[in-house]
Write a protein that holds these residues in place. Structure first.
Motif, PDB file in Angstrom:
ATOM      1  N   ASP A 187       0.828  -1.205   0.000  1.00  0.00           N
ATOM      2  CA  ASP A 187       0.000   0.000   0.000  1.00  0.00           C
ATOM      3  C   ASP A 187       0.865   1.259   0.000  1.00  0.00           C
ATOM      4  N   ILE A 188       0.317   2.333  -0.551  1.00  0.00           N
ATOM      5  CA  ILE A 188       0.953   3.649  -0.491  1.00  0.00           C
ATOM      6  C   ILE A 188       0.039   4.541   0.340  1.00  0.00           C
ATOM      7  N   LEU A 189       0.388   4.735   1.614  1.00  0.00           N
ATOM      8  CA  LEU A 189      -0.479   5.436   2.559  1.00  0.00           C
ATOM      9  C   LEU A 189      -0.086   6.895   2.752  1.00  0.00           C
ATOM     10  N   HIS A 190       1.120   7.270   2.324  1.00  0.00           N
ATOM     11  CA  HIS A 190       1.574   8.651   2.463  1.00  0.00           C
ATOM     12  C   HIS A 190       1.637   9.299   1.082  1.00  0.00           C
ATOM     13  N   ASN A 191       0.878  10.373   0.900  1.00  0.00           N
ATOM     14  CA  ASN A 191       0.938  11.110  -0.356  1.00  0.00           C
ATOM     15  C   ASN A 191       2.233  11.896  -0.483  1.00  0.00           C
ATOM     16  N   LYS A 192       2.852  12.168   0.655  1.00  0.00           N
ATOM     17  CA  LYS A 192       4.133  12.877   0.667  1.00  0.00           C
ATOM     18  C   LYS A 192       4.893  12.429   1.903  1.00  0.00           C
ATOM     19  N   LEU A 193       6.203  12.366   1.787  1.00  0.00           N
ATOM     20  CA  LEU A 193       7.052  12.000   2.920  1.00  0.00           C
ATOM     21  C   LEU A 193       8.384  12.722   2.734  1.00  0.00           C
ATOM     22  N   TRP A 194       8.457  13.930   3.287  1.00  0.00           N
ATOM     23  CA  TRP A 194       9.641  14.770   3.147  1.00  0.00           C
ATOM     24  C   TRP A 194      10.735  14.296   4.097  1.00  0.00           C
ATOM     25  N   CYS A 195      11.951  14.145   3.570  1.00  0.00           N
ATOM     26  CA  CYS A 195      13.082  13.664   4.369  1.00  0.00           C
ATOM     27  C   CYS A 195      14.305  14.532   4.079  1.00  0.00           C
ATOM     28  N   GLY A 196      14.967  14.991   5.142  1.00  0.00           N
ATOM     29  CA  GLY A 196      16.160  15.808   4.966  1.00  0.00           C
ATOM     30  C   GLY A 196      17.159  15.587   6.081  1.00  0.00           C
ATOM     31  N   GLY A 197      18.356  16.145   5.905  1.00  0.00           N
ATOM     32  CA  GLY A 197      19.400  16.000   6.915  1.00  0.00           C
ATOM     33  C   GLY A 197      20.137  17.284   7.215  1.00  0.00           C
ATOM     34  N   THR A 198      19.584  18.421   6.754  1.00  0.00           N
ATOM     35  CA  THR A 198      20.270  19.704   6.937  1.00  0.00           C
ATOM     36  C   THR A 198      19.395  20.713   7.676  1.00  0.00           C
ATOM     37  N   GLY A 199      18.515  20.217   8.537  1.00  0.00           N
ATOM     38  CA  GLY A 199      17.664  21.110   9.305  1.00  0.00           C
ATOM     39  C   GLY A 199      18.468  21.948  10.291  1.00  0.00           C
ATOM     40  N   THR A 200      17.974  23.150  10.561  1.00  0.00           N
ATOM     41  CA  THR A 200      18.597  24.042  11.540  1.00  0.00           C
ATOM     42  C   THR A 200      17.512  24.618  12.442  1.00  0.00           C
ATOM     43  N   GLY A 201      17.920  25.115  13.609  1.00  0.00           N
ATOM     44  CA  GLY A 201      16.957  25.716  14.522  1.00  0.00           C
ATOM     45  C   GLY A 201      17.510  25.787  15.923  1.00  0.00           C
ATOM     46  N   TYR A 202      16.622  25.569  16.896  1.00  0.00           N
ATOM     47  CA  TYR A 202      17.054  25.675  18.287  1.00  0.00           C
ATOM     48  C   TYR A 202      16.216  24.766  19.175  1.00  0.00           C
ATOM     49  N   VAL A 203      16.777  24.479  20.350  1.00  0.00           N
ATOM     50  CA  VAL A 203      16.076  23.765  21.415  1.00  0.00           C
ATOM     51  C   VAL A 203      16.273  24.554  22.702  1.00  0.00           C
ATOM     52  N   LYS A 204      15.193  24.751  23.452  1.00  0.00           N
ATOM     53  CA  LYS A 204      15.266  25.388  24.767  1.00  0.00           C
ATOM     54  C   LYS A 204      14.846  24.372  25.821  1.00  0.00           C
ATOM     55  N   ILE A 205      15.705  24.174  26.821  1.00  0.00           N
ATOM     56  CA  ILE A 205      15.429  23.235  27.905  1.00  0.00           C
ATOM     57  C   ILE A 205      15.122  24.020  29.179  1.00  0.00           C
TER      58      ILE A 205
END
Length: 239
Positions: A192-210
């Motif tokens: 079956d093909i259940l996902h019409n889209k499945l975006w995958c990457g390895g260059t994401g940037t951003g932040y985390v606050k703990i």
């Protein structure tokens, strides 16, 4: 389902930090609960070395700057929606130093156990310089809560996630340009093909606050532990 061409690799892997999801991945529990998908992240920080060959071009992989990751998913299908983020290329804005013994991972969306669907549930873990933070809906006694929103724009995908327990809270904000991502054609084991889209990457940037709860002026307040810059973030979103 794949494109034409060829790919091969000769790699070794050193899995340095793991996230063990818990008893939910035990076979007896899986058989009773009839989970659609199980997940174990043995290497949320992994050092790879060796080479990867794509077509006629060969790439060198170095342990010091590969920012590797290794896990295992098994079952009948990904959840829909599917959300996943992970990075171990992390810098503290407070200390100005690279976090050498840290990594985080977040994954999930809408888990299914038999006919039961559980909306808005993400498993999350942050190994912060040797100290573990975990947000795991299968460990109900820790009272975890999750809110998340993923926005697919024209040129980028953005993830906004808040996970907390009564004692800790983590904000995660990541974005990744679509031109640096792959839109996967994903087929389930039964075809079956259940996902019409499945975006995958390895260059994401951003932040985390703990944050952690602390007593200040005789009141419980959220106190920031660290404000962390994130680079080379693995990121996925699909539905």
């Amino acid at each position: 389902m794949c494109d034409g061409g060829s790919m091969s690799w000769d790699l070794y892997i050193d899995k340095q930090i793991a996230f063990n999801v818990g008893i939910g991945t035990d076979k007896a529990i899986r058989d009773v609960a009839k989970y659609e998908m199980a997940w174990h992240a043995e290497g949320i920080k992994s050092a790879f070395g060796g080479s990867v060959k794509l077509g006629n071009k060969e790439y060198v992989v170095r342990p010091d700057d590969c920012y590797g990751y290794a896990d295992k998913n098994w079952g009948s299908s990904y959840t829909t929606p599917w959300v996943w983020l992970s990075s171990n290329n992390l810098y503290s804005r407070i200390s100005g130093k690279k976090l050498e013994n840290s990594a985080f991972v977040i994954g999930g969306g809408r888990p299914k156990a038999g006919p039961l669907e559980i909306d808005n549930q993400l498993l999350g873990a942050f190994w912060y310089e040797g100290y573990p933070y975990e947000f795991n809906f299968t460990k109900a006694l820790t009272l975890p809560k999750t809110q998340f929103r993923v926005v697919e724009g024209k040129n980028k995908v953005t993830w906004k996630i808040i996970q907390q327990t009564p004692a800790t809270k983590i904000y995660t904000s990541i974005e990744c340009p679509k031109k640096e991502m792959i839109n996967n054609n994903y087929e389930t084991p039964n075809g079956d093909i259940l996902h019409n889209k499945l975006w995958c990457g390895g260059t994401g940037t951003g932040y985390v606050k703990i944050y952690e709860r602390a007593v200040e002026d005789f009141k419980l307040e959220w106190k920031m532990v660290d404000y962390i810059e994130v680079a080379n973030c693995g990121c996925e979103y699909g539905e």
